[in-house]
Design a protein around this motif. Sequence first.
Motif, PDB file in Angstrom:
ATOM      1  N   GLY A  66       0.832  -1.195   0.000  1.00  0.00           N
ATOM      2  CA  GLY A  66       0.000   0.000   0.000  1.00  0.00           C
ATOM      3  C   GLY A  66       0.861   1.237   0.000  1.00  0.00           C
ATOM      4  O   GLY A  66       1.867   1.309  -0.720  1.00  0.00           O
ATOM      5  N   VAL A  67       0.514   2.217   0.830  1.00  0.00           N
ATOM      6  CA  VAL A  67       1.331   3.422   0.924  1.00  0.00           C
ATOM      7  C   VAL A  67       2.587   3.104   1.725  1.00  0.00           C
ATOM      8  O   VAL A  67       2.578   2.219   2.586  1.00  0.00           O
ATOM      9  CB  VAL A  67       0.553   4.568   1.596  1.00  0.00           C
ATOM     10  CG1 VAL A  67      -0.662   4.945   0.766  1.00  0.00           C
ATOM     11  CG2 VAL A  67       0.137   4.192   3.015  1.00  0.00           C
ATOM     12  N   PRO A  68       3.704   3.796   1.476  1.00  0.00           N
ATOM     13  CA  PRO A  68       4.928   3.530   2.245  1.00  0.00           C
ATOM     14  C   PRO A  68       4.715   3.816   3.731  1.00  0.00           C
ATOM     15  O   PRO A  68       4.068   4.789   4.105  1.00  0.00           O
ATOM     16  CB  PRO A  68       5.939   4.509   1.628  1.00  0.00           C
ATOM     17  CG  PRO A  68       5.405   4.823   0.269  1.00  0.00           C
ATOM     18  CD  PRO A  68       3.915   4.794   0.414  1.00  0.00           C
ATOM     19  N   ARG A  69       5.247   2.955   4.578  1.00  0.00           N
ATOM     20  CA  ARG A  69       5.187   3.138   6.023  1.00  0.00           C
ATOM     21  C   ARG A  69       6.580   2.857   6.585  1.00  0.00           C
ATOM     22  O   ARG A  69       7.221   1.889   6.180  1.00  0.00           O
ATOM     23  CB  ARG A  69       4.170   2.189   6.670  1.00  0.00           C
ATOM     24  CG  ARG A  69       2.750   2.295   6.116  1.00  0.00           C
ATOM     25  CD  ARG A  69       1.930   1.124   6.628  1.00  0.00           C
ATOM     26  NE  ARG A  69       0.572   1.091   6.134  1.00  0.00           N
ATOM     27  CZ  ARG A  69       0.213   0.568   4.962  1.00  0.00           C
ATOM     28  NH1 ARG A  69       1.142   0.053   4.158  1.00  0.00           N
ATOM     29  NH2 ARG A  69      -1.042   0.550   4.593  1.00  0.00           N
ATOM     30  N   THR A  70       7.022   3.676   7.516  1.00  0.00           N
ATOM     31  CA  THR A  70       8.339   3.495   8.114  1.00  0.00           C
ATOM     32  C   THR A  70       8.181   2.892   9.493  1.00  0.00           C
ATOM     33  O   THR A  70       7.610   3.533  10.390  1.00  0.00           O
ATOM     34  CB  THR A  70       9.083   4.837   8.221  1.00  0.00           C
ATOM     35  OG1 THR A  70       9.196   5.420   6.921  1.00  0.00           O
ATOM     36  CG2 THR A  70      10.477   4.629   8.801  1.00  0.00           C
ATOM     37  N   PRO A  71       8.666   1.666   9.715  1.00  0.00           N
ATOM     38  CA  PRO A  71       8.512   1.038  11.032  1.00  0.00           C
ATOM     39  C   PRO A  71       9.415   1.701  12.058  1.00  0.00           C
ATOM     40  O   PRO A  71      10.418   2.330  11.715  1.00  0.00           O
ATOM     41  CB  PRO A  71       8.934  -0.407  10.764  1.00  0.00           C
ATOM     42  CG  PRO A  71       9.875  -0.319   9.607  1.00  0.00           C
ATOM     43  CD  PRO A  71       9.359   0.798   8.751  1.00  0.00           C
ATOM     44  N   PRO A  72       9.081   1.557  13.336  1.00  0.00           N
ATOM     45  CA  PRO A  72       9.906   2.157  14.393  1.00  0.00           C
ATOM     46  C   PRO A  72      11.215   1.404  14.589  1.00  0.00           C
ATOM     47  O   PRO A  72      11.444   0.344  13.999  1.00  0.00           O
ATOM     48  CB  PRO A  72       9.011   2.057  15.622  1.00  0.00           C
ATOM     49  CG  PRO A  72       8.109   0.894  15.338  1.00  0.00           C
ATOM     50  CD  PRO A  72       7.869   0.917  13.858  1.00  0.00           C
ATOM     51  N   LEU A 212      -4.468   0.835 -14.840  1.00  0.00           N
ATOM     52  CA  LEU A 212      -3.720   1.239 -13.655  1.00  0.00           C
ATOM     53  C   LEU A 212      -4.633   1.966 -12.678  1.00  0.00           C
ATOM     54  O   LEU A 212      -5.279   2.943 -13.032  1.00  0.00           O
ATOM     55  CB  LEU A 212      -2.559   2.150 -14.062  1.00  0.00           C
ATOM     56  CG  LEU A 212      -1.738   2.745 -12.905  1.00  0.00           C
ATOM     57  CD1 LEU A 212      -1.002   1.646 -12.151  1.00  0.00           C
ATOM     58  CD2 LEU A 212      -0.756   3.790 -13.440  1.00  0.00           C
ATOM     59  N   ARG A 213      -4.666   1.469 -11.456  1.00  0.00           N
ATOM     60  CA  ARG A 213      -5.444   2.148 -10.419  1.00  0.00           C
ATOM     61  C   ARG A 213      -4.564   3.037  -9.561  1.00  0.00           C
ATOM     62  O   ARG A 213      -4.876   4.174  -9.285  1.00  0.00           O
ATOM     63  CB  ARG A 213      -6.173   1.121  -9.536  1.00  0.00           C
ATOM     64  CG  ARG A 213      -6.992   1.793  -8.450  1.00  0.00           C
ATOM     65  CD  ARG A 213      -7.771   0.857  -7.552  1.00  0.00           C
ATOM     66  NE  ARG A 213      -8.434   1.682  -6.562  1.00  0.00           N
ATOM     67  CZ  ARG A 213      -7.851   2.049  -5.416  1.00  0.00           C
ATOM     68  NH1 ARG A 213      -6.635   1.617  -5.100  1.00  0.00           N
ATOM     69  NH2 ARG A 213      -8.505   2.829  -4.570  1.00  0.00           N
ATOM     70  N   ARG A 214      -3.424   2.484  -9.110  1.00  0.00           N
ATOM     71  CA  ARG A 214      -2.507   3.278  -8.296  1.00  0.00           C
ATOM     72  C   ARG A 214      -1.165   2.566  -8.218  1.00  0.00           C
ATOM     73  O   ARG A 214      -1.046   1.373  -8.508  1.00  0.00           O
ATOM     74  CB  ARG A 214      -3.058   3.494  -6.885  1.00  0.00           C
ATOM     75  CG  ARG A 214      -3.171   2.220  -6.055  1.00  0.00           C
ATOM     76  CD  ARG A 214      -3.645   2.513  -4.638  1.00  0.00           C
ATOM     77  NE  ARG A 214      -2.706   3.399  -3.950  1.00  0.00           N
ATOM     78  CZ  ARG A 214      -2.931   3.900  -2.739  1.00  0.00           C
ATOM     79  NH1 ARG A 214      -4.055   3.632  -2.107  1.00  0.00           N
ATOM     80  NH2 ARG A 214      -2.031   4.664  -2.154  1.00  0.00           N
ATOM     81  N   ARG A 215      -0.170   3.321  -7.814  1.00  0.00           N
ATOM     82  CA  ARG A 215       1.143   2.748  -7.530  1.00  0.00           C
ATOM     83  C   ARG A 215       1.201   2.403  -6.051  1.00  0.00           C
ATOM     84  O   ARG A 215       0.641   3.108  -5.217  1.00  0.00           O
ATOM     85  CB  ARG A 215       2.257   3.718  -7.926  1.00  0.00           C
ATOM     86  CG  ARG A 215       2.251   3.999  -9.421  1.00  0.00           C
ATOM     87  CD  ARG A 215       3.474   4.770  -9.875  1.00  0.00           C
ATOM     88  NE  ARG A 215       3.407   4.983 -11.317  1.00  0.00           N
ATOM     89  CZ  ARG A 215       3.797   4.106 -12.223  1.00  0.00           C
ATOM     90  NH1 ARG A 215       4.298   2.934 -11.809  1.00  0.00           N
ATOM     91  NH2 ARG A 215       3.701   4.343 -13.509  1.00  0.00           N
ATOM     92  N   VAL A 216       1.871   1.301  -5.736  1.00  0.00           N
ATOM     93  CA  VAL A 216       1.933   0.824  -4.359  1.00  0.00           C
ATOM     94  C   VAL A 216       3.378   0.495  -4.000  1.00  0.00           C
ATOM     95  O   VAL A 216       4.258   0.397  -4.871  1.00  0.00           O
ATOM     96  CB  VAL A 216       1.048  -0.427  -4.148  1.00  0.00           C
ATOM     97  CG1 VAL A 216      -0.417  -0.083  -4.376  1.00  0.00           C
ATOM     98  CG2 VAL A 216       1.481  -1.565  -5.066  1.00  0.00           C
ATOM     99  N   GLN A 217       3.593   0.317  -2.719  1.00  0.00           N
ATOM    100  CA  GLN A 217       4.914  -0.055  -2.228  1.00  0.00           C
ATOM    101  C   GLN A 217       4.816  -1.388  -1.498  1.00  0.00           C
ATOM    102  O   GLN A 217       3.925  -1.585  -0.659  1.00  0.00           O
ATOM    103  CB  GLN A 217       5.443   1.013  -1.261  1.00  0.00           C
ATOM    104  CG  GLN A 217       6.860   0.755  -0.753  1.00  0.00           C
ATOM    105  CD  GLN A 217       7.916   1.052  -1.782  1.00  0.00           C
ATOM    106  OE1 GLN A 217       7.687   1.878  -2.667  1.00  0.00           O
ATOM    107  NE2 GLN A 217       9.073   0.431  -1.682  1.00  0.00           N
ATOM    108  N   PHE A 218       5.696  -2.322  -1.830  1.00  0.00           N
ATOM    109  CA  PHE A 218       5.796  -3.582  -1.115  1.00  0.00           C
ATOM    110  C   PHE A 218       7.023  -3.499  -0.206  1.00  0.00           C
ATOM    111  O   PHE A 218       8.094  -3.077  -0.645  1.00  0.00           O
ATOM    112  CB  PHE A 218       5.960  -4.759  -2.072  1.00  0.00           C
ATOM    113  CG  PHE A 218       4.748  -5.022  -2.923  1.00  0.00           C
ATOM    114  CD1 PHE A 218       3.710  -5.815  -2.454  1.00  0.00           C
ATOM    115  CD2 PHE A 218       4.635  -4.470  -4.194  1.00  0.00           C
ATOM    116  CE1 PHE A 218       2.592  -6.059  -3.223  1.00  0.00           C
ATOM    117  CE2 PHE A 218       3.521  -4.708  -4.979  1.00  0.00           C
ATOM    118  CZ  PHE A 218       2.491  -5.499  -4.491  1.00  0.00           C
ATOM    119  N   ALA A 219       6.861  -3.901   1.048  1.00  0.00           N
ATOM    120  CA  ALA A 219       7.978  -3.860   1.987  1.00  0.00           C
ATOM    121  C   ALA A 219       8.045  -5.154   2.776  1.00  0.00           C
ATOM    122  O   ALA A 219       7.043  -5.579   3.366  1.00  0.00           O
ATOM    123  CB  ALA A 219       7.842  -2.674   2.932  1.00  0.00           C
TER     124      ALA A 219
END
Length: 238
Positions: A66-72, A212-219
């Motif tokens: 989904g959207v980029p998320r930065t873990p703690p 194309l619906r959206r660009r996503v980030q896989f982490a």
Amino acid sequence: MEHLLDNVVWAAVTGTQAGLAERRGRAARYRPAVSPFAAVPAEPDEQDWADLATLAGPAGDVVITGVPRTPPVGWEIRGGAEGVQLEGSALDVQPDSDAVLLGAADVPEMLDLVARTRPGPFEPDTYRMGTYLGIRHDGALVAMAGERIRPPGWSEISAVCTDPAHRGRGLATRLIRAVGAVIRERGEVPFLHAAGSNTTAIRLYEHMGFTLRRRVQFAALRSPAGVAAEPRPRHEVA
């Protein structure tokens, strides 16, 4: 308002596929034998990350999208990639008489095909996520595709792969259309994810009717080693 596909794993594991998942607070994940995908809110707080760490267990691996998320601090980012999410309401679907339904007895062959073609994460119980279809040649499984993440009203086409010796025959295209027909028959809409760098595949999908619906980030993330694991039932999948 957030669309179901914006946080697609959360929508699936708290809805249609709740029976294949574990949840703690606002964190959720598929059971490990099913899929490594997990979910936290678009803007997770410390408690969300702590809940996901408990679900993952000490030094446990999960994949979020989904959207980029930065873990703690304490989490390790093991890898990541930019991807695209393609919506298939205009996909030209077509059942295929050569496609066979795959199930528990076919898992060893499915895992072998995935190991040789690397279409993405596939675990021993991934086949439980939806319908998987395959094409055989002289009895051997040479191509397959199926359903993975399934939020209400939608279904992701995934694990699209073909044995290298049988590529160039349009088997993947046929199976995508066949799985799409299964999804459409239920009144749902197919969608899929692809690596943003895989322009050849994206062009093929667009030619088939995906947009194309959206660009996503896989982490790919690893939880802190010192976290306490949450007890799991002996039988992870009902």
